[in-house]
Structures are given as structure tokens and as C-alpha cells.
Design a protein around this motif. Sequence first.
Motif, mmCIF file in Angstrom:
data_model
loop_
_atom_site.group_PDB
_atom_site.id
_atom_site.type_symbol
_atom_site.label_atom_id
_atom_site.label_comp_id
_atom_site.label_asym_id
_atom_site.label_seq_id
_atom_site.Cartn_x
_atom_site.Cartn_y
_atom_site.Cartn_z
ATOM 1 N N PRO A 1 0.828 -1.207 0.000
ATOM 2 C CA PRO A 1 0.000 0.000 0.000
ATOM 3 C C PRO A 1 0.864 1.259 0.000
ATOM 4 C CG PRO A 1 0.016 -0.997 2.163
ATOM 5 C CD PRO A 1 0.742 -1.939 1.255
ATOM 6 N N ASP A 2 0.321 2.310 -0.545
ATOM 7 C CA ASP A 2 1.009 3.602 -0.557
ATOM 8 C C ASP A 2 0.736 4.280 0.783
ATOM 9 O OD1 ASP A 2 2.320 5.875 -1.175
ATOM 10 O OD2 ASP A 2 0.860 6.587 -2.659
ATOM 11 N N PHE A 3 1.743 4.310 1.640
ATOM 12 C CA PHE A 3 1.534 4.834 2.988
ATOM 13 C C PHE A 3 1.303 6.341 2.998
ATOM 14 C CE2 PHE A 3 2.703 0.742 4.397
ATOM 15 C CZ PHE A 3 2.308 0.641 5.715
ATOM 16 N N SER A 4 1.697 7.022 1.953
ATOM 17 C CA SER A 4 1.465 8.464 1.930
ATOM 18 C C SER A 4 -0.020 8.783 1.758
ATOM 19 C CB SER A 4 2.269 9.116 0.806
ATOM 20 O OG SER A 4 1.840 8.610 -0.445
ATOM 21 N N ARG A 5 -0.786 7.857 1.231
ATOM 22 C CA ARG A 5 -2.221 8.075 1.024
ATOM 23 C C ARG A 5 -3.076 7.547 2.166
ATOM 24 N NH1 ARG A 5 -2.777 6.356 -5.296
ATOM 25 N NH2 ARG A 5 -1.450 8.008 -6.128
ATOM 26 N N LEU A 6 -2.469 6.797 3.082
ATOM 27 C CA LEU A 6 -3.233 6.224 4.190
ATOM 28 C C LEU A 6 -3.279 7.196 5.362
ATOM 29 C CD1 LEU A 6 -1.828 2.590 4.244
ATOM 30 C CD2 LEU A 6 -3.964 3.370 3.249
ATOM 31 N N SER A 7 -4.344 7.114 6.134
ATOM 32 C CA SER A 7 -4.426 7.925 7.345
ATOM 33 C C SER A 7 -3.485 7.336 8.401
ATOM 34 C CB SER A 7 -5.861 7.949 7.869
ATOM 35 O OG SER A 7 -6.209 6.663 8.357
ATOM 36 N N GLU A 8 -3.239 8.090 9.458
ATOM 37 C CA GLU A 8 -2.344 7.610 10.518
ATOM 38 C C GLU A 8 -2.890 6.347 11.176
ATOM 39 O OE1 GLU A 8 -1.014 10.385 13.392
ATOM 40 O OE2 GLU A 8 -0.599 11.933 11.902
ATOM 41 N N LYS A 9 -4.197 6.299 11.323
ATOM 42 C CA LYS A 9 -4.822 5.131 11.946
ATOM 43 C C LYS A 9 -4.611 3.886 11.085
ATOM 44 C CE LYS A 9 -9.175 3.651 13.967
ATOM 45 N NZ LYS A 9 -10.573 4.001 14.224
ATOM 46 N N GLU A 10 -4.796 4.012 9.773
ATOM 47 C CA GLU A 10 -4.591 2.869 8.877
ATOM 48 C C GLU A 10 -3.113 2.464 8.822
ATOM 49 O OE1 GLU A 10 -6.330 4.709 5.458
ATOM 50 O OE2 GLU A 10 -8.085 3.396 5.548
ATOM 51 N N GLN A 11 -2.224 3.459 8.818
ATOM 52 C CA GLN A 11 -0.794 3.147 8.847
ATOM 53 C C GLN A 11 -0.441 2.364 10.097
ATOM 54 O OE1 GLN A 11 1.557 6.658 8.471
ATOM 55 N NE2 GLN A 11 0.734 7.197 6.461
ATOM 56 N N PHE A 12 -0.961 2.821 11.243
ATOM 57 C CA PHE A 12 -0.690 2.134 12.504
ATOM 58 C C PHE A 12 -1.236 0.713 12.472
ATOM 59 C CE2 PHE A 12 -1.950 1.084 16.883
ATOM 60 C CZ PHE A 12 -0.693 1.078 17.463
ATOM 61 N N ARG A 13 -2.432 0.544 11.893
ATOM 62 C CA ARG A 13 -3.036 -0.784 11.813
ATOM 63 C C ARG A 13 -2.172 -1.727 10.972
ATOM 64 N NH1 ARG A 13 -7.591 -0.265 8.693
ATOM 65 N NH2 ARG A 13 -6.863 -1.770 7.173
ATOM 66 N N PHE A 14 -1.695 -1.227 9.811
ATOM 67 C CA PHE A 14 -0.809 -2.037 8.969
ATOM 68 C C PHE A 14 0.484 -2.385 9.703
ATOM 69 C CE2 PHE A 14 -3.152 -0.780 5.076
ATOM 70 C CZ PHE A 14 -3.219 -2.025 4.486
ATOM 71 N N GLU A 15 1.093 -1.395 10.334
ATOM 72 C CA GLU A 15 2.352 -1.639 11.038
ATOM 73 C C GLU A 15 2.173 -2.669 12.144
ATOM 74 O OE1 GLU A 15 3.790 2.109 12.399
ATOM 75 O OE2 GLU A 15 4.075 2.875 10.366
ATOM 76 N N ARG A 16 1.103 -2.511 12.927
ATOM 77 C CA ARG A 16 0.870 -3.438 14.032
ATOM 78 C C ARG A 16 0.633 -4.856 13.521
ATOM 79 N NH1 ARG A 16 -4.041 -1.741 17.264
ATOM 80 N NH2 ARG A 16 -5.034 -2.842 15.548
ATOM 81 N N ARG A 17 -0.183 -4.970 12.471
ATOM 82 C CA ARG A 17 -0.497 -6.280 11.925
ATOM 83 C C ARG A 17 0.754 -6.972 11.392
ATOM 84 N NH1 ARG A 17 -4.338 -5.979 7.135
ATOM 85 N NH2 ARG A 17 -5.737 -5.249 8.749
ATOM 86 N N TYR A 18 1.561 -6.256 10.635
ATOM 87 C CA TYR A 18 2.710 -6.898 10.012
ATOM 88 C C TYR A 18 3.886 -7.064 10.962
ATOM 89 C CZ TYR A 18 -0.126 -7.027 5.981
ATOM 90 O OH TYR A 18 -1.160 -7.306 5.140
ATOM 91 N N LYS A 19 3.958 -6.240 12.003
ATOM 92 C CA LYS A 19 4.945 -6.503 13.059
ATOM 93 C C LYS A 19 4.611 -7.808 13.767
ATOM 94 C CE LYS A 19 6.526 -1.910 14.346
ATOM 95 N NZ LYS A 19 6.464 -0.863 15.368
ATOM 96 N N ARG A 20 3.324 -7.989 14.059
ATOM 97 C CA ARG A 20 2.900 -9.220 14.729
ATOM 98 C C ARG A 20 3.169 -10.428 13.835
ATOM 99 N NH1 ARG A 20 -1.570 -12.094 14.220
ATOM 100 N NH2 ARG A 20 -2.639 -10.467 13.075
ATOM 101 N N ARG A 21 2.841 -10.312 12.560
ATOM 102 C CA ARG A 21 3.083 -11.431 11.644
ATOM 103 C C ARG A 21 4.575 -11.715 11.492
ATOM 104 N NH1 ARG A 21 -1.285 -10.508 6.768
ATOM 105 N NH2 ARG A 21 -3.134 -10.785 8.050
#
Length: 138
Positions: free
Chosen positions: A42-62
Motif C-alpha cells: 500500500p502507498d503509505f502516503s495516502r493512508l491515514s495515521e490510523k490505517e498506517q498504525f493498523r498495517f504496522e501493528r499487523r505486520y509486526k505481529r506477523r
Amino acid sequence: MFPTLIRRMASRSNPSIFRNATATPPPASYISPYKPKKVWPPDFSRLSEKEQFRFERRYKRRLILATARPRWDKFVRLAQLFSVTSVVIYSVLFMDWQTEKQPFQGVRDKFWGALGAFSPQQRYERRNPDVATTTDHK
């Protein structure tokens, strides 16, 4: 490592090994008729901070789950425990501290005194029993 690198280079259809070179499109047999629902990555520049955090948290866990090696971690922990314990035991019971008064001399005397009962010279020596526990108070 090298066999994998050689195998990957040999299997490349594009002879250019430069990063900026344009890659040939995959053959028609590999193109799926189904379009992906999401563009990846995903293009992180187009995502909101909440969505960025959700992606980071999910993929850190994975990532943590994918790189977990419980058997290796347990082995390392046990090796560390064994090495630290053996250094402490050696330093308290056997090490010569090169000082006038040994800092653990009292501990050493008590330990070797307790183990002295197992030596062949003191094995059959009778120790003074505790009088209060051996007499009956009936």
C-alpha cells in the motif's frame, strides 16, 4: 547461500541483472483473470495515521510470529543460565581472589564442611545429635 544465488540467477529470463532495468512481463499463462482487491504494497502516503498504525501493528505481529524459533530460544536461554550459574559457582567456591581475606571464605567453609560428611575419612564419624529433638517429652 551461493547455490541459491546461482540458481536464482540461472533461472532469470531477463539477462540484465541491474535493478533499474525493465523486467519483461510474465507470460500469459501466469496472468490471473481475477484482479487483486488491494494493491500491494500500500502507498503509505495516502493512508491515514490510523490505517498506517493498523498495517504496522499487523505486520509486526506477523513478522514476530514468522521469525519465532521457540526451540532455539529455549536452547539459548538454558545456555545463558548454565554459563552464568557456573561462573557464579566457580567464583564463590573455587576462585582465588588474590586478596588478604577471601570475600566468600565463610560460604566456602560451610559448603565444604557440609560436603565433608561424604568424604571417606569422615563418613563413619558420629556427629553430635541435637539433644532437644532426640529426647522424648511424654
